[in-house]
Each structure stands twice: as structure tokens, then as C-alpha cells.
Enzyme design. Structure first.
Site, PDB file in Angstrom:
ATOM      1  N   TRP A 178       7.350  37.142 -22.201  1.00 33.29           N
ATOM      2  CA  TRP A 178       8.195  37.448 -23.368  1.00 33.29           C
ATOM      3  C   TRP A 178       7.568  38.521 -24.248  1.00 33.29           C
ATOM      4  CZ3 TRP A 178      12.778  36.359 -22.241  1.00 33.29           C
ATOM      5  CH2 TRP A 178      13.138  35.177 -21.587  1.00 33.29           C
ATOM      6  N   ASP A 218       7.436  35.993 -32.442  1.00 32.41           N
ATOM      7  CA  ASP A 218       8.524  35.363 -31.686  1.00 32.41           C
ATOM      8  C   ASP A 218       8.144  33.891 -31.583  1.00 32.41           C
ATOM      9  OD1 ASP A 218      10.261  34.343 -29.825  1.00 32.41           O
ATOM     10  OD2 ASP A 218       9.790  35.800 -28.242  1.00 32.41           O
ATOM     11  N   LYS A 247      15.714  26.202 -28.074  1.00 33.16           N
ATOM     12  CA  LYS A 247      14.580  25.381 -27.665  1.00 33.16           C
ATOM     13  C   LYS A 247      14.304  24.277 -28.692  1.00 33.16           C
ATOM     14  CE  LYS A 247      13.592  29.013 -24.729  1.00 33.16           C
ATOM     15  NZ  LYS A 247      13.460  30.471 -24.783  1.00 33.16           N
TER      16      LYS A 247
HETATM   17  C1  PLP Z   1      13.475  31.736 -24.342  1.00 35.06           C
HETATM   18  C2  PLP Z   1      12.620  32.740 -24.993  1.00 35.06           C
HETATM   19  C3  PLP Z   1      13.068  34.036 -25.249  1.00 35.06           C
HETATM   20  C4  PLP Z   1      14.425  34.537 -24.817  1.00 35.06           C
HETATM   21  O1  PLP Z   1      15.399  34.094 -25.681  1.00 35.06           O
HETATM   22  P1  PLP Z   1      16.927  34.557 -25.558  1.00 35.06           P
HETATM   23  O2  PLP Z   1      17.516  33.835 -26.721  1.00 35.06           O
HETATM   24  O3  PLP Z   1      17.418  34.089 -24.227  1.00 35.06           O
HETATM   25  O4  PLP Z   1      16.973  36.017 -25.688  1.00 35.06           O
HETATM   26  C5  PLP Z   1      12.218  34.898 -25.915  1.00 35.06           C
HETATM   27  N1  PLP Z   1      11.004  34.512 -26.297  1.00 35.06           N
HETATM   28  C6  PLP Z   1      10.524  33.279 -26.059  1.00 35.06           C
HETATM   29  C7  PLP Z   1       9.151  32.903 -26.499  1.00 35.06           C
HETATM   30  C8  PLP Z   1      11.332  32.357 -25.393  1.00 35.06           C
HETATM   31  O5  PLP Z   1      10.859  31.121 -25.154  1.00 35.06           O
END
Ligand code: PLP
Length: 360
Positions: free
Chosen positions: A102, A172, A196
Site C-alpha cells: 500500500w 494511511d 476495515k
Molecule cells: C485496504 C487498504 C487500502 C485500499 O483501500 P481502498 O479503499 O480499496 O482503496 C489502502 N491502504 C491500506 C493500508 C489498506 O489496508
């Protein structure tokens, strides 16, 4: 009805209580004679849902008043682009710390926008760890420093955050937001796809320190400007109303559970239960992450052959445990045990892991 033990990485488990409450008012929200999905986003009934979600998040995360909370669409993936588009000025350099897929994707987007550099990376050890704080190269002239607080795929998590001085720290937090108390004032911007730890997919939370809004370039497209959404309370266009409604329900539930600190305690117990089985298995289960970088949200481990792994996945599935297969870039198994995964699910997994080892 039989609910699964849900270890999906995302979209992931939601609290059963939240789903029941949403079900109870699905057809008639707040005596409107409509589902919340059918309300105008300009109505006062929706407005109270929207603002309640925002206020609860500010309260639970203790977000200081010089920050704005935005509800956007496009997932964390759109934030990979919006962060540099808004915050990486001409002639500036953005600093990315690489700890997995990511963060690499975030960097790839920033490269399309401007200049970047890598302040630290654990790629050479297959992302089994988080860089030591002392090994991170931070320059006071960096436009910002970007990290991924929890690496969903590799099962590593920052235990402490770097001190970036006056350089805004951007995180993030898609897979560990609200899982433990954090000091928001250390960050310039935090973003997280909701699917999540916060609710269903469809809404992305952005927490931005207000002074950073001044960096948004005038000529950026309207929908991509943080300022557009900050000025309009995230109601510039139609927001994902049902996702925000479920987010508000999840936040109410978290508050009833005693808030983020009490969730953190429970999350620690849940994770320890599984790590203990791995550590005492004499190499039957091998944890992917190094001990000091382990995630409390995503536990990644391998077994010693493909056959064993397949048997493990098939037998666990037969017992109602779903989502335990690892991401294709790591292989093996992954148990995602976000806030909404109950202790009982972790106990069931622990017991199964012990028994499976005994039998094999
Ligand atoms: C799942 C995830 C993403 C991607 O998220 P989307 O909403 O599908 O764009 C980005 N960063 C992390 C750390 C993730 O766990």
C-alpha cells in the site's frame, strides 16, 4: 441463521449489534417512512446522521478542533492521489516510507504528481518489519512524510510514530484506525477507507489539519480539492449516505463499549492469543512479521508446505472460519482481527490452530 467467524481483510466483520440496529430501522428511519438510503442528503434527518458521525469520530479519537473531518469517496486509493495533488507543491519533494504494497502504491501515485524520495524502506527483508525510527531520513524541507500505519498484507504495524518536526506526517490508517488511542496532533493528515475498522466500504475518512488546506492549488479539479469538501461539510455532492449512516452506528457502538482505549485492550488480548499459538508451535506455524513489528489487526503466518496450508484452510472453513487465506504476495494464512471481530472468533481460531497442529 449461522454467523461466520469472519477473518476477512476487507470489507470485514461489522459488529452484529450494529447490523441488527440497522436492520430494525431499515424500512422506516426515525419515523420518516423511508430508509435512510432514500432520504435526501439535504434533509435535516440525514444532516443529523452526517454530523453525528463526524462529532462521534472527533470525540472518540480526541481530534483537536483545528482539524477537519471529511467523508469522501474513492477509497484510500483516491487518497494516494489527493494527498500529493493537494500537498506536494512545485519544487518540493515528498518523503515516502515504504513498508509494503500500500505504501508503494501511494508512492507510485505521488510520482505522477511531483518529486518524491524514499526516507526508509523494509523491502529488502520482504516487509517483515517497520523501519527503526532512528533509521528514517527526514529532511526539514520535505513537503510531507507519508507512512502506512498498519500493513494489512504483511501484518506489520508501527508501534511508535516518527517525530517529523514541522514536516507534516501523513498516515494511511485504513486498517488500524480506531483500534488504539493515537495522538492526532502528531499528524498533518490521516486517511482511512472505512471497510476495515470503521464500517462498510464506500466512505473514506480524511482528518486534515486546517492549515494544510492552504496548500491546495487553485487550478486543481474541484472534486479533488480538500478545500471543496472542507468548505461544504463533505456535502458538495451526494455523499455515500448509507455508508456514513453505518459509520455513525459503528461509532455509537464503540462509545458504548468504553471507547478506543478499551477496544485497544481487547485487541491486544485477541492478538496475543494467536501469536502465543504461533510462538509455542516449534516452527509448525511461522509468523511473517518480526516480533517487534507485529500487527494487532492482521496476523500473517505460514505453514511448512502447500499441502498443510490447503488442509488448514479447508478444515478451518468447515468450522465456519472464513477469510484466513493470505494475500497472494505473502502466501500462507492471514487472520484479520479488526475491532468488530469478537473474542470468541479468536478463541475458536486459537483452539483450532492448537488442534490442527496436534493432528498434523
Ligand atoms: C485496504 C487498504 C487500502 C485500499 O483501500 P481502498 O479503499 O480499496 O482503496 C489502502 N491502504 C491500506 C493500508 C489498506 O489496508
Amino acid at each position: 441463521m449461522k454467523r461466520a467467524f469472519n477473518f476477512n481483510a476487507g470489507p470485514a466483520a461489522l459488529p452484529l449489534e450494529v447490523l441488527k440496529r440497522a436492520q430494525a430501522e431499515l424500512l422506516d428511519f426515525n419515523n420518516t417512512g423511508m430508509s435512510v438510503m432514500e432520504l435526501s442528503h439535504r434533509s435535516k434527518d440525514y444532516d443529523s446522521v452526517h454530523n453525528r458521525a463526524k462529532e462521534l469520530l472527533m470525540e472518540l479519537m480526541e481530534i483537536p478542533s483545528n482539524y477537519d473531518v471529511l467523508f469522501l469517496q474513492g477509497g484510500a486509493s483516491l487518497q494516494f492521489a489527493m494527498v500529493p495533488l493537494n500537498l506536494l507543491g512545485e519544487g518540493q519533494v515528498a518523503n515516502y516510507i515504504l513498508t509494503g504494497v500500500w505504501s508503494q502504491k501511494a508512492l507510485d501515485e505521488a510520482k505522477l504528481v511531483g518529486q518524491t524520495r524514499i526516507g526508509a524502506s523494509t523491502k529488502e527483508n520482504n516487509y517483515t518489519s517497520i523501519p527503526k525510527l532512528s533509521e528514517i531520513d527526514i529532511d526539514p524541507n520535505d513537503a510531507y512524510v507519508h507512512i502506512t500505519s498498519n500493513n494489512t498484507i504483511y501484518g506489520t504495524q508501527w508501534q511508535e510514530f516518527p517525530d517529523t518536526g514541522n514536516v507534516p506526517l501523513i498516515a494511511d490508517m485504513s486498517s488500524d484506525i480506531l483500534s488504539k488511542p493515537i495522538d492526532v496532533s502528531k499528524f498533518g493528515l490521516i486517511y482511512a477507507g472505512a471497510q476495515k475498522n470503521l464500517g462498510p466500504s464506500g466512505v473514506t475518512v480524511v482528518i486534515i489539519r486546517q492549515d494544510l488546506l492552504e496548500r491546495t492549488p487553485e487550478n486543481l479539479l474541484t472534486m479533488l480539492k480538500y478545500t471543496t469538501h472542507a468548505k461544504s461539510n463533505s456535502l458538495f455532492n451526494t455523499p455515500p449516505t448509507f455508508s456514513i449512516y453505518l459509520l455513525s452506528k459503528v461509532l455509537e457502538y464503540v462509545q458504548e463499549q468504553g471507547g478506543v482505549a478499551s477496544l485497544a485492550k481487547q485487541n491486544e488480548l485477541k492478538a496475543q492469543m494467536i501469536y502465543d499459538v504461533i510462538d509455542s508451535s516449534d516452527g509448525f506455524y511461522n509468523g511473517h512479521a518480526q516480533a517487534d513489528s507485529r500487527s494487532r489487526m492482521n496476523i500473517t503466518f505460514t505453514l511448512n508446505s502447500d499441502e498443510l496450508t490447503q488442509a488448514f484452510l479447508a478444515e478451518s472453513k468447515a468450522r465456519g472460519m472464513v477469510g484466513l487465506n493470505g494475500h497472494r504476495s505473502v502466501g500462507g494464512c492471514r487472520a484479520s482481527i479488526y475491532n468488530a471481530v469478537p473474542v470468541e472468533a479468536c478463541e475458536a481460531l486459537r483452539d483450532f490452530m492448537i488442534e490442527f497442529r496436534k493432528n498434523n
